[in-house]
Write a protein that holds these residues in place. Sequence first.
Motif, PDB file in Angstrom:
ATOM      1  N   ASP A 150       0.839  -1.201   0.000  1.00 38.06           N
ATOM      2  CA  ASP A 150       0.000   0.000   0.000  1.00 38.06           C
ATOM      3  C   ASP A 150       0.875   1.251   0.000  1.00 38.06           C
ATOM      4  O   ASP A 150       0.611   2.219  -0.728  1.00 38.06           O
ATOM      5  CB  ASP A 150      -0.921   0.006   1.218  1.00 38.06           C
ATOM      6  CG  ASP A 150      -1.987  -1.081   1.169  1.00 38.06           C
ATOM      7  OD1 ASP A 150      -2.277  -1.570   0.060  1.00 38.06           O
ATOM      8  OD2 ASP A 150      -2.517  -1.434   2.235  1.00 38.06           O
ATOM      9  N   GLU A 152       4.020   1.558  -1.011  1.00 38.12           N
ATOM     10  CA  GLU A 152       4.761   1.715  -2.258  1.00 38.12           C
ATOM     11  C   GLU A 152       3.864   2.216  -3.381  1.00 38.12           C
ATOM     12  O   GLU A 152       4.325   2.973  -4.257  1.00 38.12           O
ATOM     13  CB  GLU A 152       5.414   0.393  -2.648  1.00 38.12           C
ATOM     14  CG  GLU A 152       6.595   0.024  -1.766  1.00 38.12           C
ATOM     15  CD  GLU A 152       7.316  -1.218  -2.222  1.00 38.12           C
ATOM     16  OE1 GLU A 152       8.522  -1.350  -1.918  1.00 38.12           O
ATOM     17  OE2 GLU A 152       6.670  -2.082  -2.871  1.00 38.12           O
ATOM     18  N   GLU A 153       2.595   1.827  -3.368  1.00 42.28           N
ATOM     19  CA  GLU A 153       1.685   2.304  -4.411  1.00 42.28           C
ATOM     20  C   GLU A 153       1.350   3.789  -4.246  1.00 42.28           C
ATOM     21  O   GLU A 153       1.073   4.475  -5.233  1.00 42.28           O
ATOM     22  CB  GLU A 153       0.394   1.485  -4.408  1.00 42.28           C
ATOM     23  CG  GLU A 153       0.551   0.116  -5.024  1.00 42.28           C
ATOM     24  CD  GLU A 153      -0.778  -0.580  -5.229  1.00 42.28           C
ATOM     25  OE1 GLU A 153      -0.961  -1.218  -6.273  1.00 42.28           O
ATOM     26  OE2 GLU A 153      -1.660  -0.479  -4.337  1.00 42.28           O
ATOM     27  N   ARG A 154       1.391   4.273  -3.022  1.00 40.46           N
ATOM     28  CA  ARG A 154       1.027   5.671  -2.770  1.00 40.46           C
ATOM     29  C   ARG A 154       2.155   6.653  -3.077  1.00 40.46           C
ATOM     30  O   ARG A 154       1.906   7.827  -3.322  1.00 40.46           O
ATOM     31  CB  ARG A 154       0.594   5.856  -1.310  1.00 40.46           C
ATOM     32  CG  ARG A 154      -0.746   5.236  -0.960  1.00 40.46           C
ATOM     33  CD  ARG A 154      -1.213   5.741   0.400  1.00 40.46           C
ATOM     34  NE  ARG A 154      -0.270   5.436   1.465  1.00 40.46           N
ATOM     35  CZ  ARG A 154      -0.315   4.355   2.234  1.00 40.46           C
ATOM     36  NH1 ARG A 154      -1.281   3.464   2.046  1.00 40.46           N
ATOM     37  NH2 ARG A 154       0.564   4.158   3.202  1.00 40.46           N
ATOM     38  N   MET A 170       8.042   3.798  -9.344  1.00 38.44           N
ATOM     39  CA  MET A 170       6.652   3.623  -8.919  1.00 38.44           C
ATOM     40  C   MET A 170       6.268   2.150  -9.004  1.00 38.44           C
ATOM     41  O   MET A 170       6.871   1.392  -9.779  1.00 38.44           O
ATOM     42  CB  MET A 170       5.714   4.473  -9.786  1.00 38.44           C
ATOM     43  CG  MET A 170       5.890   5.971  -9.580  1.00 38.44           C
ATOM     44  SD  MET A 170       4.868   6.963 -10.685  1.00 38.44           S
ATOM     45  CE  MET A 170       5.816   6.830 -12.194  1.00 38.44           C
ATOM     46  N   HIS A 171       5.267   1.756  -8.196  1.00 43.77           N
ATOM     47  CA  HIS A 171       4.805   0.370  -8.128  1.00 43.77           C
ATOM     48  C   HIS A 171       3.301   0.296  -8.339  1.00 43.77           C
ATOM     49  O   HIS A 171       2.567   1.196  -7.951  1.00 43.77           O
ATOM     50  CB  HIS A 171       5.121  -0.248  -6.762  1.00 43.77           C
ATOM     51  CG  HIS A 171       6.581  -0.392  -6.458  1.00 43.77           C
ATOM     52  ND1 HIS A 171       7.369   0.678  -6.082  1.00 43.77           N
ATOM     53  CD2 HIS A 171       7.394  -1.482  -6.460  1.00 43.77           C
ATOM     54  CE1 HIS A 171       8.614   0.248  -5.863  1.00 43.77           C
ATOM     55  NE2 HIS A 171       8.640  -1.046  -6.079  1.00 43.77           N
ATOM     56  N   ARG A 172       2.868  -0.842  -8.917  1.00 41.78           N
ATOM     57  CA  ARG A 172       1.446  -1.179  -8.978  1.00 41.78           C
ATOM     58  C   ARG A 172       1.299  -2.669  -8.697  1.00 41.78           C
ATOM     59  O   ARG A 172       1.944  -3.494  -9.331  1.00 41.78           O
ATOM     60  CB  ARG A 172       0.869  -0.847 -10.345  1.00 41.78           C
ATOM     61  CG  ARG A 172      -0.602  -1.258 -10.504  1.00 41.78           C
ATOM     62  CD  ARG A 172      -1.512  -0.495  -9.540  1.00 41.78           C
ATOM     63  NE  ARG A 172      -1.506   0.931  -9.832  1.00 41.78           N
ATOM     64  CZ  ARG A 172      -2.022   1.849  -9.020  1.00 41.78           C
ATOM     65  NH1 ARG A 172      -2.532   1.491  -7.850  1.00 41.78           N
ATOM     66  NH2 ARG A 172      -1.993   3.127  -9.344  1.00 41.78           N
ATOM     67  N   TYR A 173       0.464  -3.010  -7.709  1.00 46.14           N
ATOM     68  CA  TYR A 173       0.263  -4.394  -7.283  1.00 46.14           C
ATOM     69  C   TYR A 173      -1.078  -4.927  -7.757  1.00 46.14           C
ATOM     70  O   TYR A 173      -2.077  -4.205  -7.773  1.00 46.14           O
ATOM     71  CB  TYR A 173       0.337  -4.499  -5.756  1.00 46.14           C
ATOM     72  CG  TYR A 173       1.734  -4.360  -5.209  1.00 46.14           C
ATOM     73  CD1 TYR A 173       2.510  -5.483  -4.934  1.00 46.14           C
ATOM     74  CD2 TYR A 173       2.296  -3.110  -4.985  1.00 46.14           C
ATOM     75  CE1 TYR A 173       3.795  -5.363  -4.442  1.00 46.14           C
ATOM     76  CE2 TYR A 173       3.587  -2.971  -4.496  1.00 46.14           C
ATOM     77  CZ  TYR A 173       4.336  -4.105  -4.224  1.00 46.14           C
ATOM     78  OH  TYR A 173       5.616  -3.983  -3.747  1.00 46.14           O
ATOM     79  N   ASP A 174      -1.071  -6.196  -8.154  1.00 44.66           N
ATOM     80  CA  ASP A 174      -2.308  -6.948  -8.411  1.00 44.66           C
ATOM     81  C   ASP A 174      -2.384  -8.008  -7.317  1.00 44.66           C
ATOM     82  O   ASP A 174      -1.737  -9.055  -7.391  1.00 44.66           O
ATOM     83  CB  ASP A 174      -2.257  -7.588  -9.795  1.00 44.66           C
ATOM     84  CG  ASP A 174      -3.539  -8.347 -10.146  1.00 44.66           C
ATOM     85  OD1 ASP A 174      -4.264  -8.773  -9.220  1.00 44.66           O
ATOM     86  OD2 ASP A 174      -3.813  -8.517 -11.349  1.00 44.66           O
ATOM     87  N   PHE A 180       3.382  -7.798  -9.151  1.00 43.92           N
ATOM     88  CA  PHE A 180       3.520  -6.343  -9.192  1.00 43.92           C
ATOM     89  C   PHE A 180       4.369  -5.949 -10.381  1.00 43.92           C
ATOM     90  O   PHE A 180       5.165  -6.743 -10.915  1.00 43.92           O
ATOM     91  CB  PHE A 180       4.092  -5.764  -7.895  1.00 43.92           C
ATOM     92  CG  PHE A 180       5.558  -6.024  -7.647  1.00 43.92           C
ATOM     93  CD1 PHE A 180       6.544  -5.262  -8.278  1.00 43.92           C
ATOM     94  CD2 PHE A 180       5.961  -7.009  -6.753  1.00 43.92           C
ATOM     95  CE1 PHE A 180       7.887  -5.488  -8.030  1.00 43.92           C
ATOM     96  CE2 PHE A 180       7.309  -7.242  -6.505  1.00 43.92           C
ATOM     97  CZ  PHE A 180       8.277  -6.478  -7.148  1.00 43.92           C
ATOM     98  N   ARG A 182       6.983  -2.810 -11.298  1.00 43.60           N
ATOM     99  CA  ARG A 182       7.758  -1.666 -10.835  1.00 43.60           C
ATOM    100  C   ARG A 182       8.326  -0.961 -12.059  1.00 43.60           C
ATOM    101  O   ARG A 182       8.909  -1.610 -12.937  1.00 43.60           O
ATOM    102  CB  ARG A 182       8.901  -2.135  -9.930  1.00 43.60           C
ATOM    103  CG  ARG A 182       9.708  -0.994  -9.316  1.00 43.60           C
ATOM    104  CD  ARG A 182      10.904  -1.550  -8.557  1.00 43.60           C
ATOM    105  NE  ARG A 182      11.965  -1.972  -9.470  1.00 43.60           N
ATOM    106  CZ  ARG A 182      12.967  -2.778  -9.120  1.00 43.60           C
ATOM    107  NH1 ARG A 182      13.019  -3.277  -7.894  1.00 43.60           N
ATOM    108  NH2 ARG A 182      13.898  -3.093  -9.986  1.00 43.60           N
ATOM    109  N   GLN A 183       8.112   0.324 -12.122  1.00 41.46           N
ATOM    110  CA  GLN A 183       8.632   1.083 -13.261  1.00 41.46           C
ATOM    111  C   GLN A 183       9.658   2.089 -12.757  1.00 41.46           C
ATOM    112  O   GLN A 183       9.364   2.901 -11.866  1.00 41.46           O
ATOM    113  CB  GLN A 183       7.494   1.801 -13.966  1.00 41.46           C
ATOM    114  CG  GLN A 183       7.848   2.459 -15.277  1.00 41.46           C
ATOM    115  CD  GLN A 183       8.258   1.490 -16.357  1.00 41.46           C
ATOM    116  OE1 GLN A 183       9.456   1.264 -16.510  1.00 41.46           O
ATOM    117  NE2 GLN A 183       7.300   0.925 -17.081  1.00 41.46           N
TER     118      GLN A 183
END
Length: 245
Positions: A150, A152-154, A170-174, A180, A182-183
């Motif tokens: 949470d 890392e996504e924020r 930046m991160h986005r998790y499924d 996830f 990571r870009q």
Amino acid sequence: MAKLDDPGLFGRQWAAAYDSPGNPDPAPAVDFLAGLAGAGPVLELAIGSGRVALPLAARGIPVEGIEASPEMVELLRGKPGGDSVPVTVADMADVPVNGTYPLVYLVFNTLFNLTVTGRQEDCLHNVARVLAPGGRFVVEAFVPDEAKFDQEEREVQVRSVTEDAVTVRMHRYDRAAQTFVRQTITFTDGGVRLQPFGMRYQWPEQIDAMAAAAGLELEARYATWQRDEFGPESTDHISVYRKPS
């Protein structure tokens, strides 16, 4: 094939900076693994630049490796002793080697780099195939923490700022898929560079289930390479799986 499913992607993107300062000290891992290796030979999956393999080989233990990235193998070959370590350039999930090993190991969360559904299971089945009876498979991995996800996504992590470039991450998790992306993005006056990276993470008990399905038994689990006790607050684990005699 999706870009993140390419087993050689990580090395192509990160080999140039992989041995920069800040990587974990390999000495505790080398001590731990040497105690299980016997006379060898041992096999490292995703051997990379030889951070663990080379000091292990320097102790007189024959080490072999599998690595999907020729760029990483080139780094290894450029180090003292690197030419003497046999490396197969291939997807580690296939474990495309012959012979049996008393020890196979995989460090620094690399199991999670296998993002295609079923490939982690393939990896463990193939490890079991090449392990000698009574041999061990050692896995180092983080324990997933959804509160950290949470956070890392924020946030946007600022990696570096110079007069010529800015790098952020930046991160986005499924959470349903346990993956996830990571870009890492670098901005310069010449353009934008993207360095994507993904993982399919597992909780320790899920790795245990995959190992059991491959015919391996959990022998021990520690919180660190120094064999500190694993517990509910542990953020990482060193798990030792054994192939029955």
